[in-house]
Design a protein around this motif. Structure first.
Motif, PDB file in Angstrom:
ATOM      1  N   UNK A  31       0.807  -1.230   0.000  1.00 19.24           N
ATOM      2  CA  UNK A  31       0.000   0.000   0.000  1.00 19.24           C
ATOM      3  C   UNK A  31       0.836   1.274   0.000  1.00 19.24           C
ATOM      4  N   UNK A  32       1.963   1.280   0.702  1.00 23.94           N
ATOM      5  CA  UNK A  32       2.685   2.535   0.894  1.00 23.94           C
ATOM      6  C   UNK A  32       3.999   2.646   0.115  1.00 23.94           C
ATOM      7  N   UNK A  33       4.192   1.777  -0.891  1.00 21.32           N
ATOM      8  CA  UNK A  33       5.351   1.890  -1.777  1.00 21.32           C
ATOM      9  C   UNK A  33       4.901   1.612  -3.207  1.00 21.32           C
ATOM     10  N   UNK A  34       5.811   1.772  -4.138  1.00 27.61           N
ATOM     11  CA  UNK A  34       5.523   1.494  -5.552  1.00 27.61           C
ATOM     12  C   UNK A  34       5.839   0.041  -5.896  1.00 27.61           C
ATOM     13  N   UNK A  35       6.107  -0.780  -4.882  1.00 27.83           N
ATOM     14  CA  UNK A  35       6.536  -2.157  -5.131  1.00 27.83           C
ATOM     15  C   UNK A  35       5.470  -3.188  -4.808  1.00 27.83           C
ATOM     16  N   UNK A  36       5.746  -4.386  -5.324  1.00 26.47           N
ATOM     17  CA  UNK A  36       4.907  -5.557  -5.087  1.00 26.47           C
ATOM     18  C   UNK A  36       5.822  -6.758  -4.922  1.00 26.47           C
ATOM     19  N   UNK A  37       5.274  -7.849  -4.393  1.00 29.38           N
ATOM     20  CA  UNK A  37       5.999  -9.106  -4.290  1.00 29.38           C
ATOM     21  C   UNK A  37       5.347 -10.092  -5.253  1.00 29.38           C
ATOM     22  N   UNK A  38       6.189 -10.886  -5.916  1.00 29.06           N
ATOM     23  CA  UNK A  38       5.746 -11.770  -6.987  1.00 29.06           C
ATOM     24  C   UNK A  38       6.024 -13.224  -6.643  1.00 29.06           C
ATOM     25  N   UNK A  39       5.046 -14.086  -6.941  1.00 29.56           N
ATOM     26  CA  UNK A  39       5.163 -15.516  -6.664  1.00 29.56           C
ATOM     27  C   UNK A  39       4.492 -16.282  -7.803  1.00 29.56           C
ATOM     28  N   UNK A  40       5.145 -17.342  -8.296  1.00 25.86           N
ATOM     29  CA  UNK A  40       4.505 -18.220  -9.277  1.00 25.86           C
ATOM     30  C   UNK A  40       4.319 -19.594  -8.672  1.00 25.86           C
ATOM     31  N   UNK A  41       3.165 -20.190  -8.992  1.00 20.90           N
ATOM     32  CA  UNK A  41       2.814 -21.523  -8.504  1.00 20.90           C
ATOM     33  C   UNK A  41       2.353 -22.331  -9.706  1.00 20.90           C
ATOM     34  N   UNK A  42       2.943 -23.503  -9.891  1.00 22.70           N
ATOM     35  CA  UNK A  42       2.558 -24.385 -11.002  1.00 22.70           C
ATOM     36  C   UNK A  42       1.520 -25.371 -10.504  1.00 22.70           C
ATOM     37  N   UNK A  43       0.369 -25.361 -11.175  1.00 23.38           N
ATOM     38  CA  UNK A  43      -0.755 -26.212 -10.757  1.00 23.38           C
ATOM     39  C   UNK A  43      -1.340 -26.945 -11.953  1.00 23.38           C
ATOM     40  N   UNK A  44      -2.054 -28.028 -11.666  1.00 22.68           N
ATOM     41  CA  UNK A  44      -2.852 -28.727 -12.663  1.00 22.68           C
ATOM     42  C   UNK A  44      -4.285 -28.661 -12.170  1.00 22.68           C
ATOM     43  N   UNK A  45      -5.057 -27.741 -12.716  1.00 20.41           N
ATOM     44  CA  UNK A  45      -6.415 -27.489 -12.257  1.00 20.41           C
ATOM     45  C   UNK A  45      -7.340 -28.614 -12.744  1.00 20.41           C
ATOM     46  N   UNK A  46      -7.961 -29.284 -11.781  1.00 21.35           N
ATOM     47  CA  UNK A  46      -8.859 -30.393 -12.102  1.00 21.35           C
ATOM     48  C   UNK A  46      -8.102 -31.662 -12.444  1.00 21.35           C
ATOM     49  N   UNK A  47      -6.798 -31.678 -12.183  1.00 21.16           N
ATOM     50  CA  UNK A  47      -5.983 -32.823 -12.589  1.00 21.16           C
ATOM     51  C   UNK A  47      -5.586 -33.702 -11.507  1.00 21.16           C
TER      52      UNK A  47
END
Length: 172
Positions: free
Chosen positions: A156-172
């Motif tokens: 909220x109080x900076x111009x930054x964000x944190x990034x995360x990727x998650x590999x999933x098999x939806x319905x698999x």
């Protein structure tokens, strides 16, 4: 210079490198990542997939808001952008709970989840400070199959964000 002072300076100069090498190093200021289902950062930290420095900094993938990379634009964490690295894929249902571990609880504007560049969920915290563990239940709608989910924690109080990727098999 007197003899004692010269001796003290010599001893100090000789000991300084030794002290630098033996003093404990404090960890970098930490932030947060998804630990369940296991994100790419979590897999690196656990040694499930061999990665570079992200192994020791899974919570530190920070970059300017608006990016779409797993590394948050950090070249030192480029392993996270490599889709061919052998990431373990987690089977999930059409609705899945993502669990974050936060080691620095920044005031939060939003949490966003994307699949294939399309936003599938957003949670607005309105600038509140989150607890140390945050969970979001994300409904993927009609999306199925092997997918890479990009989760973004917008501060909220900076111009930054944190990034995360998650590999999933939806319905698999």
């Amino acid at each position: 210079m007197n003899r004692k002072r010269k001796l003290a300076m010599s001893v100090g100069a000789g000991l300084a490198p030794l002290l630098v090498m033996t003093l404990p190093v404090s960890p970098a200021s930490a932030h947060g990542y998804i630990d369940s289902p296991p994100s790419r950062q979590a897999q690196c930290a656990a040694g499930t997939v061999q990665c570079g420095p992200i192994k020791w900094e899974p919570q530190s993938v920070e970059g300017p808001k608006g990016l779409s990379s797993c590394s948050g634009g950090n070249s030192q964490f480029a392993d996270l952008d490599d889709d061919a690295k052998g990431w373990k894929v987690t089977p999930v249902g059409s609705t899945t709970t993502f669990n974050w571990t936060l080691t620095a609880r920044h005031s939060t504007s939003t949490w966003q989840y994307f699949v294939g560049g399309r936003k599938v969920a957003e949670f607005n915290d309105g600038g509140a400070q989150p607890p140390a563990h945050v969970s979001h239940q994300v409904n993927f709608g009609g999306i199925t199959g092997k997918q890479k989910v990009l989760a973004v924690w917008n501060i909220a109080d900076t111009a930054n964000a944190f990034y995360v990727c998650v590999d999933v098999n939806i319905g698999g």
